[in-house]
Write a protein that holds these residues in place. Sequence first.
Motif, PDB file in Angstrom:
ATOM      1  N   SER A 222       0.200  -5.911  -9.990  1.00 16.87           N
ATOM      2  CA  SER A 222       1.382  -6.411  -9.288  1.00 16.87           C
ATOM      3  C   SER A 222       2.197  -5.235  -8.746  1.00 16.87           C
ATOM      4  O   SER A 222       2.125  -4.121  -9.280  1.00 16.87           O
ATOM      5  CB  SER A 222       2.235  -7.269 -10.225  1.00 16.87           C
ATOM      6  OG  SER A 222       2.708  -6.489 -11.294  1.00 16.87           O
ATOM      7  N   PRO A 223       2.957  -5.455  -7.693  1.00 17.66           N
ATOM      8  CA  PRO A 223       3.739  -4.355  -7.113  1.00 17.66           C
ATOM      9  C   PRO A 223       4.856  -3.902  -8.050  1.00 17.66           C
ATOM     10  O   PRO A 223       5.474  -4.718  -8.733  1.00 17.66           O
ATOM     11  CB  PRO A 223       4.308  -4.952  -5.828  1.00 17.66           C
ATOM     12  CG  PRO A 223       4.253  -6.409  -6.009  1.00 17.66           C
ATOM     13  CD  PRO A 223       3.118  -6.698  -6.943  1.00 17.66           C
ATOM     14  N   ASP A 224       5.093  -2.608  -8.087  1.00 17.78           N
ATOM     15  CA  ASP A 224       6.159  -2.044  -8.917  1.00 17.78           C
ATOM     16  C   ASP A 224       7.442  -2.031  -8.094  1.00 17.78           C
ATOM     17  O   ASP A 224       7.676  -1.133  -7.286  1.00 17.78           O
ATOM     18  CB  ASP A 224       5.788  -0.633  -9.365  1.00 17.78           C
ATOM     19  CG  ASP A 224       6.748  -0.086 -10.397  1.00 17.78           C
ATOM     20  OD1 ASP A 224       7.635  -0.841 -10.843  1.00 17.78           O
ATOM     21  OD2 ASP A 224       6.604   1.092 -10.765  1.00 17.78           O
ATOM     22  N   LEU A 225       8.265  -3.045  -8.282  1.00 17.49           N
ATOM     23  CA  LEU A 225       9.474  -3.204  -7.475  1.00 17.49           C
ATOM     24  C   LEU A 225      10.526  -2.133  -7.764  1.00 17.49           C
ATOM     25  O   LEU A 225      11.371  -1.860  -6.916  1.00 17.49           O
ATOM     26  CB  LEU A 225      10.071  -4.596  -7.702  1.00 17.49           C
ATOM     27  CG  LEU A 225       9.180  -5.778  -7.309  1.00 17.49           C
ATOM     28  CD1 LEU A 225       9.884  -7.083  -7.647  1.00 17.49           C
ATOM     29  CD2 LEU A 225       8.830  -5.730  -5.849  1.00 17.49           C
ATOM     30  N   SER A 226      10.470  -1.512  -8.928  1.00 13.38           N
ATOM     31  CA  SER A 226      11.478  -0.506  -9.263  1.00 13.38           C
ATOM     32  C   SER A 226      11.335   0.755  -8.416  1.00 13.38           C
ATOM     33  O   SER A 226      12.300   1.476  -8.215  1.00 13.38           O
ATOM     34  CB  SER A 226      11.399  -0.149 -10.738  1.00 13.38           C
ATOM     35  OG  SER A 226      10.145   0.436 -11.032  1.00 13.38           O
ATOM     36  N   ARG A 227      10.155   1.003  -7.904  1.00 15.89           N
ATOM     37  CA  ARG A 227       9.929   2.202  -7.091  1.00 15.89           C
ATOM     38  C   ARG A 227      10.068   1.941  -5.599  1.00 15.89           C
ATOM     39  O   ARG A 227       9.973   2.869  -4.803  1.00 15.89           O
ATOM     40  CB  ARG A 227       8.542   2.767  -7.377  1.00 15.89           C
ATOM     41  CG  ARG A 227       8.389   3.248  -8.794  1.00 15.89           C
ATOM     42  CD  ARG A 227       7.060   3.881  -8.997  1.00 15.89           C
ATOM     43  NE  ARG A 227       6.898   4.286 -10.392  1.00 15.89           N
ATOM     44  CZ  ARG A 227       5.859   4.932 -10.847  1.00 15.89           C
ATOM     45  NH1 ARG A 227       4.878   5.252 -10.039  1.00 15.89           N
ATOM     46  NH2 ARG A 227       5.782   5.264 -12.118  1.00 15.89           N
ATOM     47  N   MET A 228      10.249   0.715  -5.216  1.00 16.46           N
ATOM     48  CA  MET A 228      10.343   0.365  -3.798  1.00 16.46           C
ATOM     49  C   MET A 228      11.749   0.555  -3.264  1.00 16.46           C
ATOM     50  O   MET A 228      12.726   0.423  -3.988  1.00 16.46           O
ATOM     51  CB  MET A 228       9.944  -1.100  -3.579  1.00 16.46           C
ATOM     52  CG  MET A 228       8.507  -1.361  -3.638  1.00 16.46           C
ATOM     53  SD  MET A 228       8.210  -3.040  -3.082  1.00 16.46           S
ATOM     54  CE  MET A 228       6.485  -3.137  -3.379  1.00 16.46           C
TER      55      MET A 228
ATOM     56  N   ALA B  32       0.817  -1.212   0.000  1.00 15.14           N
ATOM     57  CA  ALA B  32       0.000   0.000   0.000  1.00 15.14           C
ATOM     58  C   ALA B  32       0.853   1.265   0.000  1.00 15.14           C
ATOM     59  O   ALA B  32       0.377   2.331  -0.406  1.00 15.14           O
ATOM     60  CB  ALA B  32      -0.921  -0.002   1.202  1.00 15.14           C
ATOM     61  N   ARG B  33       2.097   1.171   0.419  1.00  9.42           N
ATOM     62  CA  ARG B  33       2.978   2.341   0.451  1.00  9.42           C
ATOM     63  C   ARG B  33       3.381   2.801  -0.946  1.00  9.42           C
ATOM     64  O   ARG B  33       3.760   3.947  -1.140  1.00  9.42           O
ATOM     65  CB  ARG B  33       4.252   2.025   1.226  1.00  9.42           C
ATOM     66  CG  ARG B  33       4.040   1.811   2.691  1.00  9.42           C
ATOM     67  CD  ARG B  33       5.381   1.600   3.356  1.00  9.42           C
ATOM     68  NE  ARG B  33       5.194   0.890   4.609  1.00  9.42           N
ATOM     69  CZ  ARG B  33       6.109   0.169   5.199  1.00  9.42           C
ATOM     70  NH1 ARG B  33       7.311   0.044   4.651  1.00  9.42           N
ATOM     71  NH2 ARG B  33       5.870  -0.425   6.338  1.00  9.42           N
ATOM     72  N   TYR B  34       3.323   1.889  -1.913  1.00  9.53           N
ATOM     73  CA  TYR B  34       3.827   2.181  -3.251  1.00  9.53           C
ATOM     74  C   TYR B  34       2.740   1.946  -4.281  1.00  9.53           C
ATOM     75  O   TYR B  34       1.879   1.077  -4.113  1.00  9.53           O
ATOM     76  CB  TYR B  34       5.030   1.275  -3.569  1.00  9.53           C
ATOM     77  CG  TYR B  34       6.153   1.415  -2.578  1.00  9.53           C
ATOM     78  CD1 TYR B  34       7.044   2.471  -2.669  1.00  9.53           C
ATOM     79  CD2 TYR B  34       6.308   0.504  -1.533  1.00  9.53           C
ATOM     80  CE1 TYR B  34       8.078   2.616  -1.752  1.00  9.53           C
ATOM     81  CE2 TYR B  34       7.327   0.645  -0.615  1.00  9.53           C
ATOM     82  CZ  TYR B  34       8.216   1.696  -0.725  1.00  9.53           C
ATOM     83  OH  TYR B  34       9.215   1.843   0.177  1.00  9.53           O
ATOM     84  N   PRO B  35       2.788   2.710  -5.393  1.00  7.03           N
ATOM     85  CA  PRO B  35       1.797   2.472  -6.462  1.00  7.03           C
ATOM     86  C   PRO B  35       2.073   1.135  -7.154  1.00  7.03           C
ATOM     87  O   PRO B  35       3.213   0.685  -7.228  1.00  7.03           O
ATOM     88  CB  PRO B  35       2.014   3.650  -7.417  1.00  7.03           C
ATOM     89  CG  PRO B  35       3.403   4.115  -7.153  1.00  7.03           C
ATOM     90  CD  PRO B  35       3.688   3.811  -5.710  1.00  7.03           C
ATOM     91  N   SER B  36       1.032   0.535  -7.664  1.00  7.18           N
ATOM     92  CA  SER B  36       1.202  -0.752  -8.352  1.00  7.18           C
ATOM     93  C   SER B  36       1.120  -0.546  -9.862  1.00  7.18           C
ATOM     94  O   SER B  36       0.707   0.501 -10.349  1.00  7.18           O
ATOM     95  CB  SER B  36       0.141  -1.748  -7.887  1.00  7.18           C
ATOM     96  OG  SER B  36      -1.145  -1.246  -8.126  1.00  7.18           O
TER      97      SER B  36
END
Length: 120
Positions: free
Chosen positions: A58-64, A49-53
């Motif tokens: 699916s979670p956007d791992l590049s922004r995490m 929830a902290r990051y846009p998907s």
Amino acid sequence: VGGWVFYTAYGMAAMPFAWLRGKQSASEQRMGLEQSIASIREKYRVIQARYPSREDGSPDLSRMKAVDRKELNRLQREYKSMVQHNYKLQEYEEKAGMVIPRLLQFLVPFRWAIGVTMMS
């Protein structure tokens, strides 16, 4: 030699208590495991929830952050192992049927008697 004596003495002293306490049944273990699985899912959702998907959800791992990626990977591994263990417990419950639990319930008074006798 001292460690062996201490370990053996503790084991002999703790054995009656272990016999009195008994073990958790497979269904009790599954209930605890399902609670743990639910908490892992919740932790995973909080991090997601902290990051846009992405568009596909699916979670956007590049922004995490790297820490959150590692935590997500750890949670995924833990979730996978718990789900596998849950399936094994389900299979065990199905295979055991009702015969083994009833037999073990029949033996509980004897386990208590042996535990109390060993304590005195």
